[in-house]
Structures are given as structure tokens and as C-alpha cells.
Design an enzyme around this catalytic site. Structure first.
Site, short mmCIF file in Angstrom:
data_model
loop_
_atom_site.label_atom_id
_atom_site.label_comp_id
_atom_site.label_asym_id
_atom_site.label_seq_id
_atom_site.Cartn_x
_atom_site.Cartn_y
_atom_site.Cartn_z
N MET A 1 46.91 143.74 25.19
CA MET A 1 46.75 145.07 24.60
C MET A 1 45.63 145.85 25.28
SD MET A 1 47.95 147.23 22.62
CE MET A 1 48.85 146.79 21.15
N LYS B 1 21.35 123.84 -3.38
CA LYS B 1 21.61 122.41 -3.57
C LYS B 1 21.14 121.91 -4.94
CE LYS B 1 21.58 118.00 -1.23
NZ LYS B 1 21.16 117.20 -0.08
N GLU C 1 34.62 126.74 10.40
CA GLU C 1 34.58 127.47 9.13
C GLU C 1 35.40 128.75 9.18
OE1 GLU C 1 31.91 126.17 10.55
OE2 GLU C 1 30.89 124.90 9.07
C1 LIG Z 1 37.84 138.82 17.80
C2 LIG Z 1 38.36 139.95 18.61
N1 LIG Z 1 37.79 140.24 19.81
C3 LIG Z 1 38.26 141.26 20.55
C4 LIG Z 1 39.31 142.02 20.13
C5 LIG Z 1 39.83 143.17 20.97
N2 LIG Z 1 41.23 142.90 21.39
C6 LIG Z 1 42.27 143.47 20.75
S1 LIG Z 1 43.73 142.96 21.36
C7 LIG Z 1 43.00 142.00 22.51
C8 LIG Z 1 43.81 141.19 23.49
C9 LIG Z 1 44.53 140.08 22.83
O1 LIG Z 1 45.07 139.27 23.83
P1 LIG Z 1 46.21 138.25 23.50
O2 LIG Z 1 45.84 137.43 22.32
O3 LIG Z 1 46.60 137.54 24.72
O4 LIG Z 1 47.37 139.19 22.97
P2 LIG Z 1 48.33 140.18 23.80
O5 LIG Z 1 47.81 141.56 23.56
O6 LIG Z 1 48.28 139.78 25.23
O7 LIG Z 1 49.65 139.96 23.16
C10 LIG Z 1 41.61 142.10 22.42
C11 LIG Z 1 40.66 141.42 23.30
C12 LIG Z 1 39.86 141.69 18.86
N3 LIG Z 1 40.87 142.39 18.34
N4 LIG Z 1 39.39 140.66 18.15
#
Ligand SMILES: Cc1ncc(C[n+]2csc(CCOP(=O)(O)OP(=O)(O)O)c2C)c(N)n1
Ligand SMILES: [Mg+2]
Lengths: 162, 578
Positions: free
Chosen positions: B477, B162, B50
Site C-alpha cells: 500500500m 501485586k 502481549e
Molecule cells: C504498525 C503499522 N506500521 C506501519 C503502517 C503503515 N502501513 C500501512 S499499509 C503498509 C504496508 C503493508 O504491507 P503488507 O502487509 O505487505 O501489505 P500489502 O499492502 O502489501 O498488501 C504500511 C507499512 C501500519 N498501517 N501499521
């Protein structure tokens, strides 16, 4: 500063929770809140007492206005208005204080609405100052229970606050 | 003639011109699903979660400007939509979400698969409804679309018990909506607009800050006219990218935490900020007390609560950005006669100097794949004629920095909520709206795993959607913050050991998987992917150490930026450790 805000809303289910959710979600404080139907049963009026600097009050009134169910928001504090609150106080005075309790009630134009061997229940209507004053006097007499309606407010006709 | 609530639902969607409905079935919405089985005009797109359905509806909405529509079941179906609804709410995206609900007589009984979804979504919807009587259904649907798409747009949820979808009523479609409690202000105050125009005329160092509101009000043309006529440089927030052409000579790119040096410098030095359809998010302003210290601020927004919420404003203008800019341009043309070229010369020269001093850059000679290179290549090969979705993290910021968005509604990105897992389903939604456009999700290896199941949706619907995974084997990040502010202690951000083989995953679902591990392979992989008319996952194995620069540390002023070379030292140390 403390503000009394009057909010006309659609009398629908869930409206109260939208309003209270707005305050809690944004970290604003509600000091008192009273709700009732208006002459038009589809419309309710809420009187909210809240506190904050001008900036917060501006946000609160704007946010309230933004809610879909809100018809009108009036910050009563900006207008000349009358405010009232009703309280009921159950006092359990010592024998020797009983007369004094009744005398205070009379001075404040209150009424005894219930009494038992040990207690009087007094009803008082007034503005904040009056209620604070009677509480001050009755406290030493032994207040057992105390309930208040929350404030309601209405604007005065024909006079604009300068 | 009386028809069932489920039929009223479908007739109402037809009246609203809804072609696609993203959703997932369950017990209490079977009345509707059964009708959808034979329905030709309204097509249900089955996602595999969803959350995917809501993001797909959201991507559809961002790409088209129309409301995105979704339908889910009660209880877990409904609660699964919450992240998607909150995502749309934060970015002011019009959605109408229908959730099934247990029969009215069971509501409040903790019935099987009952959730108080109206209560749960109250703070993250623009409005929501529990339909209690089938007679009200058509009117509520009409109102919901109206609320979602007018004023400051946003998501609206309708909870359908429903017995409401099985109950019968006459179908009466209200042609208009008139609500005494909801009347957005569209026309800006004349006096304020006049004042703003004259401030623009007097300003020596003005900057326009454009946000998502420019896109939702369709005001790109008016914005361009304003900027070009008065020679004012424009910076676009993440939500505003595409509102003004990123390749325009007056473009400053994005401001804020990962904004360009020149955008942040220009804001800090400016004497007049013209903020249009943006809300001074903390990622844009940095330390509020040090933000644009010398500037007067003109703020145009349709939502009065956005004005003076975070920053002081000298000229507030509540209204539709398009209408306000039209009036402002008129005043500037007719009443303010200036030789703009002369007036702006010094300021534009200064900005040119900042651009030359610190352009956006990265190591272009590296053999290892630099993520910025991938983004630049995507821009080059698509000539900017694509719809780009992003996930969240470094991938999102690199896309915002290095892809020059020239047209509105070409970037789909979760700005306000920053929802990982948003991009892929959003790209799917956009691909439904534009089947012949190239739609690409720029993903991270972490984010893509949050809604990877939507590969099935892409495959079964033969969508040519592309996913470019910037695979750094890290929650990049977060790792960047750990490197810079937590002594390189990479707590729970390393995904390397368990990084799945994205090529094989794509293949397992029946999609195509491609991989590039060095720079020379990037272009061939992109070209091949773009030539395939099916879903493709591209696994770009990038330099894991790469960071997003410039960077304004949280809580600092936006001109207190960190740059690549300042942190080179710590990188050397890192290498020694490895
Ligand atoms: C649902 C969710 N959980 C946690 C976060 C915190 N967060 C922000 S960026 C990130 C890392 C993202 O990793 P990736 O998708 O590999 O992207 P990269 O930064 O490596 O390009 C996290 C955990 C978030 N933004 N959204
Ligand atoms: Mg990553």
C-alpha cells in the site's frame, strides 16, 4: 468566543488528568481551570474557561459529558451567572507612588495582605473586567509578581438568560 | 470467608462468563497465574507476545460480541498492550485488559518493571482503573465489564498491584451496576425519528451509510428491513461490512478512498444520507467540504460526540441503532404509505447504470496471480461462510472490495487505527470462539511478520486457523502511494531481498506451509488448506504491481477517483525500467 464551563466530577484520583488530557489530546485550549471540592466531599467542581466557535464548544461539552467520571456539564455562558476570580499582586512602587497604590487598592475594594519595605501584596476579587482594570493601573507602578486563582462561576437563581 | 485478590479475580471472571483469557506471565501476576494452573473454567491462552494477546481478545470480541479479556504483567508486558488497546478503542471493541502492577507501596518509585500504564492508556481506553484496595476489586471488575460492553463499547484496563492480588477480602459480587456518571442513551428522540422517517419518504435519491455501530448493536435485521421496505441502497464502511448483505441487490459495497465507483457516486448525488452507526471518518468522506453536497443528513449514533464532529447534520438521533431503527421502521410502516417501488424507480435505475458503467474489476485472464482472484476464490470456496480477518494495506482493501460479507461479525479488521499485525492474532482469538468455523487471515507479507510468532499459539492449541498471504514482496500500500505520488521512488518498501520463506517458517513452527505461484495453483492450494485441520500458511506469490482501485487521492472529493486504466501509462513506463 470565550466560554466558562462548570463541570461536576467524581472526586477521584486521575480525574483532573482525564479532563486536561481531553483538552490537550483534541487540541482545545484551556485558558483557566480551577478545581475544588463541593459540599459533598465525593464531588468536585471544575470551572474551565475555554475559547472556540459554537461548533468547538459543542464538541467540548459533549466530550466532557462522555467522560465516565463527569457527573454534569454546564456551559455557564448560556446562563445568567456570576463569575469571580481572585488575584494577588505584589507591587514594588517607587516611594512617590506608594500612596497611589493604596488609593487604587481602595477604589477596587482590594486589601493589602502583606507589606514589606519595598512591596505591597494586594488581594483583589472580581470579574474579568475589574481585574483587567486594576492591572492596567498598577502596571506602571511596577508589578513584581502576579498570581491568579482562575475563574469560578455560579448560576443566578430564578433568571433565565433570553 | 475472606479469599485472596487473585481468587476474587478468577471468581469474578466466572461470574462474567469468561472462558478464555489471553495473556502472558510475569513477576507481579504470578499470584493469578499460579491459580490458573489448576483452573478449569477459565482458561489462559498463552500467546507469544502481549500485543498478540490483546488482538486475540479483540478478535474474540468482534466475532462474538462479548468482551475479550486479557491478562499481562507490569512494565513491558503492559506497554506491549498499548497498540492493541488503541486498535480496539478506535473501532469501539469491548475489551477488559488486566495488567499487573508493582506493589502499591512501590508505585511511583520507578520500581523494577513499573510503568504508569493507567496514565499511558488513559487516552486510548474508555475507562481505566488502578485497584488500590482488594476490597474494591470485585466491584471494579463488574463495573469494567459493564462499561466495556454498554453504550459505545470500548476497552477498559484494570491495573492490579501485586499486593492487591495477594491481599484478602470477602468476595461480594454486585449483581447490578448503577453509576450516576455513566448512563448511555438508548432510546432515540421520537420527534427526530419521526422527522427522519418523513424525510426518507420525501427523498428522491436516498442512500444509507452503515457503519460498525450496526454490528455492535446487533441491528442487521432492522437495517435490512429499513432498506428493503423503502428500497434504499446501502453502502457499508469498512467497519460496517457484513452489517448488510454484500451480495444484496441494494448493496453498493464500500464507500470512500477505495470504495466502489457506484457507492461514491451515489453519495455525491444523493439528496438524503441516512448514516447509521458510523462516524464520517476521513477515509469515508474524502474532502469534507465536497462531501455529499446535495444531501440532507440523518445521523444515528449512540455516541453524541460522533454527531456533528466532522459533518453538518440535519437530523441528529442519539441512541442505540437497533432501537432507533425499530422505531423508524414502525413509523415508516404505519404512518408513511408510499408505493416505494415507484418512488425509487429512477434512482435505482441510475445506480444500476453506475454499477454497469464501472463494476469492480481486475485482469481476470492473467496467468500471474492477481490478489483479487485469490479473494474471490476464497469467497467462492467458503460460500461466504467463514470468518475473515485481514492485516492492513492492500490485502485489507482487496478483501473489503472482493469478498462479499453477508453476515455481521464475519470480518475482523483494524479500521480506525490500521494496525499491521492485527489480523493473525485476531483470527486466533476468533477461532477459540468458533472452533469449528473456517477462520482465515488475509495477510500481507509485511504485516504477517509483525505478529508471526503467534504461529506457536496456533500450533500448540491445534487451531485450524488459515493464513492467506498475498505476497507482493512489498509494503504494497505504501508502494502504491510512492508509485502514484512520489515518482516511483520506493523508499524502504521493497521487502524482496529479505522476504522469508513463509512455507519454511510455517513448517519450523510445526504448521503446514503451501505455496502458489500461478493462477491455476490458487484453487488447489486453498482447497488443500481448507481440508487440513491444523494451522496453514498459504504463500500466494502475487503480481507485485497490482494496485487497489478505485482510489481517491488524499484530500480529493470522493467522486474524484483514479481508475486502473488511467494509470496504465505509468505502468508501461515501469516495465521499461525493470
Ligand atoms: C504498525 C503499522 N506500521 C506501519 C503502517 C503503515 N502501513 C500501512 S499499509 C503498509 C504496508 C503493508 O504491507 P503488507 O502487509 O505487505 O501489505 P500489502 O499492502 O502489501 O498488501 C504500511 C507499512 C501500519 N498501517 N501499521
Ligand atoms: Mg505486501
Amino acid at each position: 468566543m470565550r466560554h466558562t464551563i462548570s463541570v461536576l466530577v467524581e472526586n477521584k484520583f486521575g480525574v483532573l488528568s482525564r479532563i486536561s488530557g481531553l483538552f490537550s489530546g483534541r487540541g482545545y485550549n484551556i485558558e483557566s481551570l480551577s478545581v475544588g471540592e463541593t459540599i459533598d466531599p465525593q464531588v468536585s467542581v471544575m470551572t474551565i474557561v475555554t475559547a472556540g466557535d459554537d461548533w468547538i464548544i459543542e464538541q467540548i461539552t459533549k466530550q466532557l459529558n462522555k467522560l465516565i467520571d463527569v457527573i454534569k456539564v454546564v456551559d455557564m455562558t448560556e446562563l445568567d451567572h456570576v463569575e469571580r476570580e481572585m488575584v494577588m499582586i505584589k507591587v514594588a512602587p517607587r516611594q512617590e507612588d506608594k500612596a497611589e497604590v493604596l488609593r487604587i487598592t481602595e477604589i477596587f475594594r482590594g486589601r493589602v495582605v502583606d507589606s514589606s519595605q519595598k512591596t505591597y501584596t494586594i488581594e483583589i476579587t472580581g470579574d474579568e473586567k475589574k481585574i483587567a482594570a486594576i492591572l492596567e493601573l498598577l502596571k506602571p507602578m511596577g508589578i513584581k509578581e502576579f498570581v491568579r486563582t482562575g475563574k469560578i462561576a455560579i448560576s443566578r437563581e430564578g433568571i433565565k438568560k433570553s | 470467608m475472606k479469599i485472596s485478590g487473585a481468587e476474587i479475580f478468577i471468581e469474578s471472571l466466572k461470574k462474567e462468563g469468561v472462558k478464555y483469557l489471553f495473556g502472558y506471565p510475569g513477576g507481579v501476576v504470578l499470584n493469578i497465574f499460579d491459580l490458573l494452573h489448576d483452573e478449569k473454567d477459565v482458561q489462559l491462552i498463552l500467546t507469544r507476545h502481549e500485543q498478540g494477546a490483546i488482538h486475540a481478545a479483540d478478535g474474540f470480541a468482534r466475532a462474538t460480541g462479548k468482551a475479550g479479556v486479557a491478562l499481562v504483567t507490569s512494565g513491558p508486558g503492559a506497554t506491549n498492550t498499548v497498540t492493541g488497546i488503541a486498535t480496539a478503542s478506535m473501532d469501539s471493541i469491548p475489551l477488559v485488559v488486566f495488567s499487573g502492577q508493582v506493589p502499591t507501596m512501590l508505585i511511583g518509585n520507578d520500581a523494577f518493571q513499573e510503568a504508569d500504564i493507567v496514565g499511558i492508556t488513559r487516552p486510548c481506553t474508555k475507562y481505566n482503573y488502578l485497584v488500590k484496595d482488594v476490597k474494591d476489586l470485585a466491584e471494579i471488575i463488574k463495573e469494567a465489564f459493564y462499561i466495556a460492553t454498554t453504550g459505545r463499547p470500548g476497552p477498559v484496563l484494570i491495573d492490579l498491584p501485586k499486593d492487591v492480588t495477594s491481599g484478602k477480602a470477602d468476595f461480594v459480587w454486585p449483581e447490578t451496576v448503577d453509576m450516576r456518571t455513566y448512563k448511555p442513551t438508548y432510546e432515540g428522540n421520537r420527534y427526530m425519528i419521526n422527522q427522519a422517517a418523513h424525510m426518507i419518504a420525501k427523498a428522491k435519491k436516498p442512500v444509507i451509510v452503515a457503519g460498525g455501530g450496526v454490528i455492535s448493536s446487533g441491528a442487521s435485521k432492522e437495517l435490512k428491513e429499513l432498506a428493503e421496505h423503502t428500497d434504499i441502497p446501502v453502502t457499508m464502511t469498512l467497519m460496517g461490512l457484513g452489517a448488510f448483505p454484500g451480495s444484496h441487490k441494494l448493496s453498493l459495497g464500500m464507500p470512500g478512498m477505495h470504495g466502489t465507483y457506484f457507492a461514491n457516486k451515489a453519495i455525491q448525488e444523493s439528496d438524503l444520507l441516512v448514516a447509521v452507526g458510523m462516524r464520517f471518518d476521513d477515509r469515508v468522506t474524502g474532502k469534507i467540504s465536497a462531501f455529499a453536497p446535495n444531501a440532507k443528513i440523518v445521523h444515528v449514533d449512540i455516541d453524541p460526540t460522533s454527531i456533528r464532529k466532522n459533518v453538518r447534520v440535519d437530523v441528529p438521533i442519539v441512541g442505540d441503532v437497533k432501537k432507533v431503527l425499530q422505531s423508524m421502521n414502525k413509523v415508516l410502516r404505519e404512518e408513511v404509505k408510499e408505493q416505494w417501488g415507484e418512488v425509487r424507480k429512477a434512482w435505482l435505475k441510475q445506480i444500476g447504470a453506475w454499477k454497469a458503467e464501472r463494476p469492480m474489476s481486475y485482469d481476470k485472464d492473467a496467468d500471474i496471480i492477481k490478489p483479487q482472484y485469490v479473494i474471490e476464490k476464497i469467497h467462492e470456496l467458503t460460500k461466504g461462510d467463514a470468518i475473515i480477518a485481514t492485516e492492513v494495506g492492500q490485502n485489507q482493501m482487496w478483501t473489503a472490495q472482493f469478498y462479499k460479507f453477508d453476515k455481521p461479525r464475519t470480518l475482523l479488521s483494524s479500521g480506525g487505527l490500521g494496525t499491521m499485525g492485527y489480523g493473525f492474532p485476531a483470527a486466533i482469538g476468533a477461532q477459540f470462539a468458533f472452533p469449528h468455523k473456517l477462520v482465515i487471515d488475509v495477510a500481507g507479507d509485511g504485516s504477517i511478520q509483525m505478529n508471526i510468532q503467534e504461529l506457536a499459539t496456533a500450533v500448540i492449541n491445534k487451531l485450524p486457523v488459515k493464513v492467506a498471504i498475498l505476497n507482493n514482496r512489498f509494503l504494497g500500500m505504501v508502494r502504491q502511494w510512492q508509485e502514484l505520488f512520489y515518482q516511483e521512488r520506493y523508499a524502504h518498501t521493497k521487502l524482496e531481498e529479505t522476504c522469508p520463506d513463509f512455507v519454511k517458517i510455517a513448517e519450523a513452527y510445526g504448521a503446514v506451509g503451501l505455496r502458489a505461484t500461478k493462477r491455476s495453483e490458487v484453487e488447489p492450494v486453498l482447497k488443500e488448506a481448507f481440508s487440513i485441520k491444523r494451522p496453514v500458511f498459504m504463500d500466494f506469490v502475487i503480481d507485485w504491481k497490482e494496485k487497489v482501485y478505485p482510489m481517491v487521492p488524499a484530500g480529493a472529493a470522493i467522486d474524484e477517483m483514479l481508475f486502473l486504466e488511467q494509470t496504465k501509462k505509468s505502468e508501461k513506463k515501469l516495465k521499461a525500467v525493470k
